[in-house]
Design a protein around this motif. Structure first.
Motif, PDB file in Angstrom:
ATOM      1  N   GLY A  96     -40.971-143.252 -50.945  1.00  0.00           N
ATOM      2  CA  GLY A  96     -42.054-143.613 -51.834  1.00  0.00           C
ATOM      3  C   GLY A  96     -41.824-143.175 -53.257  1.00  0.00           C
ATOM      4  N   GLY A  97     -40.731-142.476 -53.522  1.00  0.00           N
ATOM      5  CA  GLY A  97     -40.419-142.014 -54.868  1.00  0.00           C
ATOM      6  C   GLY A  97     -38.993-141.516 -54.921  1.00  0.00           C
ATOM      7  N   MET A  98     -38.494-141.313 -56.127  1.00  0.00           N
ATOM      8  CA  MET A  98     -37.100-140.901 -56.280  1.00  0.00           C
ATOM      9  C   MET A  98     -36.839-139.537 -55.667  1.00  0.00           C
ATOM     10  SD  MET A  98     -34.188-141.927 -57.247  1.00  0.00           S
ATOM     11  CE  MET A  98     -34.616-143.354 -58.238  1.00  0.00           C
ATOM     12  N   ALA A  99     -37.811-138.638 -55.704  1.00  0.00           N
ATOM     13  CA  ALA A  99     -37.620-137.320 -55.099  1.00  0.00           C
ATOM     14  C   ALA A  99     -37.357-137.456 -53.601  1.00  0.00           C
ATOM     15  CB  ALA A  99     -38.832-136.431 -55.352  1.00  0.00           C
ATOM     16  N   LEU A 135     -28.878-147.605 -45.057  1.00  0.00           N
ATOM     17  CA  LEU A 135     -29.301-147.783 -46.435  1.00  0.00           C
ATOM     18  C   LEU A 135     -30.543-146.960 -46.743  1.00  0.00           C
ATOM     19  CD1 LEU A 135     -28.301-149.460 -48.853  1.00  0.00           C
ATOM     20  CD2 LEU A 135     -30.014-151.177 -48.246  1.00  0.00           C
ATOM     21  N   ILE A 136     -30.478-146.203 -47.826  1.00  0.00           N
ATOM     22  CA  ILE A 136     -31.615-145.466 -48.367  1.00  0.00           C
ATOM     23  C   ILE A 136     -32.089-146.201 -49.607  1.00  0.00           C
ATOM     24  CG2 ILE A 136     -32.361-143.304 -49.446  1.00  0.00           C
ATOM     25  CD1 ILE A 136     -30.195-141.883 -47.840  1.00  0.00           C
ATOM     26  N   SER A 137     -33.385-146.438 -49.730  1.00  0.00           N
ATOM     27  CA  SER A 137     -33.870-147.173 -50.897  1.00  0.00           C
ATOM     28  C   SER A 137     -35.316-146.821 -51.192  1.00  0.00           C
ATOM     29  CB  SER A 137     -33.741-148.681 -50.670  1.00  0.00           C
ATOM     30  OG  SER A 137     -34.594-149.101 -49.629  1.00  0.00           O
ATOM     31  N   LEU A 138     -35.742-147.264 -52.365  1.00  0.00           N
ATOM     32  CA  LEU A 138     -37.157-147.226 -52.704  1.00  0.00           C
ATOM     33  C   LEU A 138     -37.840-148.425 -52.056  1.00  0.00           C
ATOM     34  CD1 LEU A 138     -36.961-146.192 -56.471  1.00  0.00           C
ATOM     35  CD2 LEU A 138     -37.792-144.797 -54.592  1.00  0.00           C
ATOM     36  N   VAL A 139     -39.047-148.717 -52.436  1.00  0.00           N
ATOM     37  CA  VAL A 139     -39.824-149.781 -51.827  1.00  0.00           C
ATOM     38  C   VAL A 139     -39.139-151.126 -51.978  1.00  0.00           C
ATOM     39  CG1 VAL A 139     -42.015-148.595 -52.115  1.00  0.00           C
ATOM     40  CG2 VAL A 139     -41.125-150.001 -53.974  1.00  0.00           C
ATOM     41  N   SER A 140     -39.555-152.106 -51.176  1.00  0.00           N
ATOM     42  CA  SER A 140     -38.882-153.391 -51.135  1.00  0.00           C
ATOM     43  C   SER A 140     -38.902-154.123 -52.469  1.00  0.00           C
ATOM     44  CB  SER A 140     -39.510-154.276 -50.053  1.00  0.00           C
ATOM     45  OG  SER A 140     -40.889-154.478 -50.304  1.00  0.00           O
ATOM     46  N   GLU A 141     -39.877-153.822 -53.332  1.00  0.00           N
ATOM     47  CA  GLU A 141     -39.955-154.497 -54.636  1.00  0.00           C
ATOM     48  C   GLU A 141     -38.918-153.992 -55.637  1.00  0.00           C
ATOM     49  OE1 GLU A 141     -44.068-154.353 -52.796  1.00  0.00           O
ATOM     50  OE2 GLU A 141     -42.435-152.934 -53.172  1.00  0.00           O
ATOM     51  N   CYS A 142     -38.188-152.925 -55.295  1.00  0.00           N
ATOM     52  CA  CYS A 142     -37.220-152.335 -56.212  1.00  0.00           C
ATOM     53  C   CYS A 142     -36.094-153.327 -56.500  1.00  0.00           C
ATOM     54  CB  CYS A 142     -36.650-151.053 -55.608  1.00  0.00           C
ATOM     55  SG  CYS A 142     -35.336-150.308 -56.566  1.00  0.00           S
ATOM     56  N   ARG A 143     -35.856-153.601 -57.783  1.00  0.00           N
ATOM     57  CA  ARG A 143     -34.827-154.565 -58.160  1.00  0.00           C
ATOM     58  C   ARG A 143     -33.433-154.109 -57.751  1.00  0.00           C
ATOM     59  NH1 ARG A 143     -36.963-155.720 -64.327  1.00  0.00           N
ATOM     60  NH2 ARG A 143     -38.602-157.222 -63.806  1.00  0.00           N
ATOM     61  N   LEU A 144     -33.163-152.822 -57.870  1.00  0.00           N
ATOM     62  CA  LEU A 144     -31.843-152.334 -57.510  1.00  0.00           C
ATOM     63  C   LEU A 144     -31.620-152.446 -56.008  1.00  0.00           C
ATOM     64  CD1 LEU A 144     -29.169-151.188 -58.246  1.00  0.00           C
ATOM     65  CD2 LEU A 144     -30.192-148.918 -58.473  1.00  0.00           C
ATOM     66  N   ARG A 145     -32.646-152.213 -55.225  1.00  0.00           N
ATOM     67  CA  ARG A 145     -32.536-152.400 -53.779  1.00  0.00           C
ATOM     68  C   ARG A 145     -32.188-153.851 -53.461  1.00  0.00           C
ATOM     69  NH1 ARG A 145     -35.581-154.284 -49.525  1.00  0.00           N
ATOM     70  NH2 ARG A 145     -35.471-153.095 -47.565  1.00  0.00           N
ATOM     71  N   GLN A 146     -32.872-154.777 -54.085  1.00  0.00           N
ATOM     72  CA  GLN A 146     -32.613-156.200 -53.853  1.00  0.00           C
ATOM     73  C   GLN A 146     -31.202-156.576 -54.293  1.00  0.00           C
ATOM     74  OE1 GLN A 146     -35.823-157.939 -56.071  1.00  0.00           O
ATOM     75  NE2 GLN A 146     -37.391-157.352 -54.586  1.00  0.00           N
ATOM     76  N   HIS A 147     -30.778-156.024 -55.425  1.00  0.00           N
ATOM     77  CA  HIS A 147     -29.432-156.289 -55.948  1.00  0.00           C
ATOM     78  C   HIS A 147     -28.370-155.777 -54.978  1.00  0.00           C
ATOM     79  CE1 HIS A 147     -26.207-156.676 -58.892  1.00  0.00           C
ATOM     80  NE2 HIS A 147     -25.959-155.371 -58.820  1.00  0.00           N
ATOM     81  N   ALA A 148     -28.581-154.570 -54.435  1.00  0.00           N
ATOM     82  CA  ALA A 148     -27.610-153.976 -53.510  1.00  0.00           C
ATOM     83  C   ALA A 148     -27.519-154.773 -52.215  1.00  0.00           C
ATOM     84  CB  ALA A 148     -27.996-152.525 -53.227  1.00  0.00           C
ATOM     85  N   ILE A 149     -28.663-155.145 -51.667  1.00  0.00           N
ATOM     86  CA  ILE A 149     -28.665-155.912 -50.411  1.00  0.00           C
ATOM     87  C   ILE A 149     -27.985-157.264 -50.606  1.00  0.00           C
ATOM     88  CG2 ILE A 149     -30.167-157.103 -48.769  1.00  0.00           C
ATOM     89  CD1 ILE A 149     -32.095-154.729 -49.019  1.00  0.00           C
ATOM     90  N   ALA A 150     -28.244-157.923 -51.726  1.00  0.00           N
ATOM     91  CA  ALA A 150     -27.599-159.209 -52.001  1.00  0.00           C
ATOM     92  C   ALA A 150     -26.081-159.044 -52.080  1.00  0.00           C
ATOM     93  CB  ALA A 150     -28.145-159.802 -53.301  1.00  0.00           C
ATOM     94  N   ALA A 151     -25.610-157.936 -52.697  1.00  0.00           N
ATOM     95  CA  ALA A 151     -24.165-157.700 -52.793  1.00  0.00           C
ATOM     96  C   ALA A 151     -23.560-157.473 -51.407  1.00  0.00           C
ATOM     97  CB  ALA A 151     -23.907-156.490 -53.689  1.00  0.00           C
ATOM     98  N   LEU A 152     -24.260-156.740 -50.547  1.00  0.00           N
ATOM     99  CA  LEU A 152     -23.764-156.525 -49.182  1.00  0.00           C
ATOM    100  C   LEU A 152     -23.729-157.845 -48.403  1.00  0.00           C
ATOM    101  CD1 LEU A 152     -25.694-153.239 -48.272  1.00  0.00           C
ATOM    102  CD2 LEU A 152     -23.252-153.441 -48.790  1.00  0.00           C
ATOM    103  N   ASP A 153     -24.776-158.635 -48.533  1.00  0.00           N
ATOM    104  CA  ASP A 153     -24.844-159.900 -47.794  1.00  0.00           C
ATOM    105  C   ASP A 153     -23.739-160.858 -48.229  1.00  0.00           C
ATOM    106  OD1 ASP A 153     -27.008-158.941 -46.402  1.00  0.00           O
ATOM    107  OD2 ASP A 153     -28.518-160.035 -47.572  1.00  0.00           O
TER     108      ASP A 153
END
Length: 281
Positions: A213-216, A182-200
């Motif tokens: 640390g950034g989208m780039a 998994l590639i993601s932004l920081v742990s506070e990112c809502r989309l990251r949390q949403h994706a992990i919840a869907a996988l779980d």
């Protein structure tokens, strides 16, 4: 023969339509109407004796003459702003927060283009996860925020709705039952949390492959084949493909790009209006 004079409002209408590829969005950015924007641009084309824009039902494109005139139009409006500022009071400040999951990696370039319209408007920009930006906005630390929202949320103007997907390099190999990298932004990112919840929920194993640390940085990791990232289709980097269906990953649904603003001054509201037009569908 006298040299024709350029109308400032007509040049501004052309510039907005050219940069936003839409008369409708140009009118929104200018606080005007689509018919008036069209009329002003036609008047400018008559003055110059050149066709600057090609009109299509859902899109506006620059002609070759429009491409030639574009940098001159920007310089003309910048000079006009400097002339007006000669007798202005102290520079005004506006604090803006933008989530890269909402805007992508080109936030600085966009803000620089918008700020050029009003050189004496000092833009204080914060690029942080949506949850942090909304908290700062509610605390009164920011005048406006542009965030990505998944599901219900607090007040705000929805600028667009985006599909979400699982993106990766087309060369990324699928490794059987190995945990999903998994590639993601920081742990506070809502989309990251949403994706992990869907996988779980699907009991799909995953591992942290890259935290950017950034989208780039996220886009570079995708291109480098580090793994898979949950992203909105609109901000996925060129060349990345949505592998969700092929890999049997759970659908992520859709999300909204939302603007919240309490800009109080005319200059601040004009800046936010242009920002909204740049991100609207």
């Amino acid at each position: 023969m006298s040299t024709p004079a350029l109308d400032v409002e007509a040049v501004a209408a052309f510039l907005q339509a050219a940069e936003l590829s839409s008369f409708t969005r140009a009118a929104e950015a200018l606080g005007s109407t689509q018919s008036l924007v069209s009329t002003r641009i036609k008047r400018l084309e008559t003055t110059l004796g050149k066709l600057l824009l090609q009109r299509h039902p859902r899109l506006v494109r620059l002609t070759s003459e429009g491409e030639r005139f574009l940098p001159a139009a920007r310089a003309f409006l910048a000079a006009h702003s400097r002339a007006l500022a000669a007798f202005s009071e102290a520079p005004e400040r506006i604090a803006i927060g933008i989530s890269e999951q909402a805007a992508g990696a080109d936030v600085p370039a966009l803000l620089a283009r918008l700020a050029a319209r009003d050189p004496d408007l000092i833009v204080n920009l914060r690029i942080e996860p949506s949850s942090q930006l909304e908290a700062a906005y509610e605390a009164g630390d920011l005048d406006a925020v542009l965030v990505r929202r998944i599901g219900a949320g607090k007040t705000g103007e929805v600028l667009r709705e985006d599909n979400l997907g699982w993106f990766a390099s087309p060369d990324l190999p699928r490794r059987g039952d190995s945990p999903l990298p998994l590639i993601s932004l920081v742990s506070e990112c809502r989309l990251r949390q949403h994706a992990i919840a869907a996988l779980d929920r699907r009991a799909i194993g995953w591992r942290e492959a890259f935290i950017g640390g950034g989208m780039a940085a996220v886009q570079a990791a995708l291109a480098g084949g580090f793994g898979v990232a949950a992203l909105a289709t609109r901000v996925a980097p060129p060349g990345a493909v949505d592998i969700g269906a092929d890999w049997g990953l759970p659908p992520l649904g859709r999300s909204h790009v939302v603007l919240r603003s309490n800009a109080a001054t005319p200059r601040g509201r004009a800046f936010v209006r242009e920002l909204a037009a740049a991100f609207r569908n």
